[in-house]
Design a protein around this motif. Structure first.
Motif, mmCIF file in Angstrom:
data_model
loop_
_atom_site.group_PDB
_atom_site.id
_atom_site.type_symbol
_atom_site.label_atom_id
_atom_site.label_comp_id
_atom_site.label_asym_id
_atom_site.label_seq_id
_atom_site.Cartn_x
_atom_site.Cartn_y
_atom_site.Cartn_z
ATOM 1 N N ALA A 131 47.300 73.217 78.913
ATOM 2 C CA ALA A 131 47.025 74.638 78.643
ATOM 3 C C ALA A 131 48.281 75.500 78.702
ATOM 4 O O ALA A 131 48.288 76.634 78.223
ATOM 5 C CB ALA A 131 45.986 75.158 79.634
ATOM 6 N N SER B 54 45.375 80.811 78.312
ATOM 7 C CA SER B 54 45.833 79.520 77.795
ATOM 8 C C SER B 54 46.867 79.768 76.702
ATOM 9 O O SER B 54 46.685 80.647 75.849
ATOM 10 C CB SER B 54 44.643 78.753 77.215
ATOM 11 N N ILE C 265 42.090 81.773 81.345
ATOM 12 C CA ILE C 265 41.620 80.547 82.019
ATOM 13 C C ILE C 265 41.767 80.619 83.537
ATOM 14 O O ILE C 265 41.205 79.805 84.255
ATOM 15 C CB ILE C 265 42.382 79.299 81.510
#
Ligand code: NAP
Length: 676
Positions: free
Chosen positions: A90, A26, A33
């Protein structure tokens, strides 16, 4: 948070990450992630699938059917865009940034859909230019045409626009009738993958029209043939590496690159402090430095201002940039999010060290700035930073170093030619902007800087409310630039569609040209209409179908009546001596508009029927005067048919008005809407 698997979509199946997969962190928290990539992806199967399944399915559709598909796709994505917003935070992008990437990408689909319906034929062949006549009798003609490439378009995109970057390439490709393999930058591929899933779920695309590579492409580029193409967006280094692939060079594979760019913005001499243009300039620069945290290929990297106003610009920017709230991109008050990764932040820090050898940092400190709602050290945050280069003529680094973040360098110029020279020192850029209220300045910049720039954006007090921004490429206009910018060109409306088609020069008799282009070609054998064409439906009418009307004499009374009735008493119609003195007329002649009206009277069928309306007339030419006593008749031919709605389509008629000797006196194209 559960780890996202970014899968590839290959030959009809989703392929999960496997050996060689890379982790994606992220931009905001630094946590891993997602994971993407699979070394065993069967790229040959993907190429075959595009060649044998996607391509034929797309080529079967007409331009209009493909345009309709793009519109429906845009509507489907619009309905589901919240999911794309949610997942995009993100990447470091704010809600404002999503406007450029997600809404901008969907908007591109709509623009191409509408251009496809309005500017492309309802068929499979796109004509390029007019018929060329080589011989005296017109039995051997030439016509350029475009047909879709029969391979696959490989799209390789940069990380900064995971949605727009894909859709701006996909829209013209699909409209052209060519399947695509999309490969986004791995860093933000989870957003692109989600968008691809939505498009496939919509059921609107034929199978094989779009495939997707998450992670590396393996030896895909080594397998490309002369019918394939590559559209690349990214750094100049990668562009060079990829365009040097042996198969690409050996097979003359089309390779378009959109690369780095040291875009400039020029504050014109007339835009002094206190003018609306000065404030506008500061606003544009501030926006370009902070949108997408400066990670825009079109961002202003060099600010070129009159030497006398450099201080004033720095002061004004300092005041505006101080209001930039940096932090969690998902929080409402945040004006600038994070860079895509800590790796990218490190790259920007390296680049500003280079800039620092020729310029002094006057705004922003990478070691001392506030981040709201996120951890400054874990996320990839940087503040906006402005450098001042006091000697731009001697400098080289500031004209060639792209710090792909919230960074810009200001430099002073002596006169406009000097400003243009500095802008051109970028050695080819995507865009230069000029903020000025002086049209002569605009002309000088366009002539002086045009050759070095793909786009020139001019803004002033008149256009500022509706202007779209220095950094926003529009689907209607070309995006790309010479030299360092990659030498490529994308979008630009139908121009972008042609990049995925082959232009071919066709030579042959009028019948051959007409059969290929599905447009009437004068000189082809007339096809007598089986009934009056106004009584035949859109579907029944055939290209080339012709009627020739009765003759009608044009009398002096007709001319005088028309002059009196309309008020058009121009001397050529009323005064024989004066008309004779004019090099064009033998004496008094009929009004051109009288001839048009008589022509309609000759060819129209009066009863209610499939012709719903006359919607216009194109390419009118009066070729020979008609004096009183001459007779005219009309040859009316179906030139082209275009479906417009579910109820009616447009018929373009070729109308030729001839005199008693069969010599043409006027020619035009008449447009009517006809029921199916
Ligand atoms: P990049 O490192 O050059 O990567 C661009 C793309 O190339 C990525 O999808 C990357 O995939 C792929 N790639 C790299 N090596 C490859 C290989 N050997 N085979 C196949 N694909 C390969 O650029 P970036 O960091 O993503 O983007 C930033 C740069 O792009 C900046 O310089 C910016 O100016 C430029 N840019 C230009 C435009 C424009 O329109 N002119 C627009 C946006 C950005 P991986 O991510 O998997 O390595």
């Amino acid at each position: 948070m559960t780890l996202m698997d970014v899968s590839s979509y290959a030959a009809g199946d989703w392929v999960k990450p496997g050996a060689g997969a890379r982790n994606i962190a992220s931009a905001v928290t630094g946590e891993v992630i997602a994971t993407a990539g699979n070394d065993s992806l069967d790229v040959q199967a993907m190429l075959d699938h595009a060649h044998t399944v996607g391509g034929p399915a797309l080529r079967k559709m007409t331009f209009h059917e493909r345009a309709k598909m793009l519109k429906a796709l845009g509507q489907y994505l619009s309905e589901h865009k919240q999911a794309l917003y949610d997942i995009s935070f993100a990447t470091g992008a704010t809600q404002g940034d999503h406007g450029f990437d997600i809404d901008g990408g969907i908007g591109t689909l709509f623009v191409f859909a509408s251009k496809g319906r309005r500017e492309l034929p309802d068929g499979h062949v796109l004509l390029d230019g007019d018929v060329e006549q080589f011989s005296r009798n017109g039995t051997f003609l030439g016509q350029h045409i475009y047909t879709p490439m029969r391979g696959v378009a490989v799209h390789i995109n940069a990380y900064n626009f995971p949605v727009w970057g894909m859709l701006e390439k996909l829209a013209p490709t699909l409209l052209a009738g060519v399947p695509a393999i999309v490969k986004p930058a791995t860093a933000t591929s989870y957003v692109t993958e989600h968008c691809v899933r939505l498009m496939l779920e919509s059921g609107l695309l034929p199978e094989g029209a779009v495939q997707f590579v998450a992670g590396g492409t393996g030896d895909l580029l080594d397998r490309l043939t002369c019918q394939d193409s590559v559209s690349f967006t990214g750094s100049a280094d990668t562009a060079l590496q990829l365009r040097s692939t042996r198969a690409i060079l050996a097979n003359a594979v089309r390779f378009t690159a959109e690369a780095d760019s040291l875009n400039a913005s020029i504050l014109a001499p007339d835009a002094e402090p206190g003018t609306p243009e000065f404030d506008l300039f500061v606003k544009e620069v501030q926006r370009e430095m902070t949108v997408k945290a400066g990670q825009k290929c079109t961002a202003i990297r060099r600010i070129i201002a009159p030497e006398t106003h450099v201080e004033a610009v720095i002061d004004a920017l300092r005041e505006r940039l101080a209001k930039t709230v940096i932090g969690d991109p998902a929080a409402e008050g945040t004006r600038m999010g994070a860079l895509v990764s800590t790796g990218q932040r490190a790259d920007v820090l390296d680049k500003i060290a280079v800039l620092g050898t020729e310029a002094e940092r006057v705004i922003g400190d990478p070691d001392n700035f506030e981040v709201v709602g996120a951890d400054r050290d874990k996320g990839a945050f940087l503040p906006p930073m402005l450098y001042h280069c006091a000697e731009p003529d001697r400098a080289t680094k500031v004209h060639e170093t792209e710090a792909f973040g919230p960074v810009s360098t200001i430099m002073g110029y002596r006169d406009l030619d000097h400003a243009i020279d500095l802008a051109n020192r970028g050695q080819g850029s995507l865009v230069v902007s000029l903020i000025s209220n002086d049209p002569a300045t605009a002309r000088q910049v366009a002539l002086g800087a045009g050759a070095y720039h793909g786009r020139i954006y001019i803004n002033n007090r008149t256009s500022m409310k509706e202007s779209t921004g220095h950094g926003a490429p529009l689907p209607h206009m070309i995006h790309g630039g010479p030299g360092r910018a990659g030498g490529g060109e994308e979008m630009g409306g139908v121009r972008g569609v042609k990049h995925f088609m082959q232009r071919t020069a066709i030579q042959g008799s009028p019948e051959m040209i007409q059969a290929i282009g599905q447009e009437f070609v004068p000189g082809s054998n007339p096809r007598p209409a089986p009934a009056h064409p106004f009584t035949r439906t859109f579907t029944e009418l055939e290209i080339g179908e012709t009627i020739t009307t009765e003759q009608r004499e044009v009398t002096l009374e007709d001319i005088e009546h028309f002059a009196d009735f309309t008020g058009d008493t121009f001397y050529a119609h009323m005064d024989d001596d004066a008309a004779k003195r004019n090099p064009f007329f033998p004496g008094r002649v009929a009004h051109g508009y009288l001839l048009l009206s008589f022509a309609a009277g000759l060819f129209v069928d009066p009863d209610e029927g499939p012709v719903l309306a006359n919607t216009g007339l194109d390419n009118l030419r009066f070729m020979q005067p008609v004096p009183a006593g001459d007779s005219i008749h009309v040859r009316l031919t179906v030139k082209k048919k275009t479906r417009r709605t579910d109820e009616y389509g447009e018929v373009r008629w070729h109308v030729m008005i001839l005199n008693q000797d069969d010599a043409p006196v006027a020619q035009y194209e008449l447009l009517t809407m006809n029921a199916y």
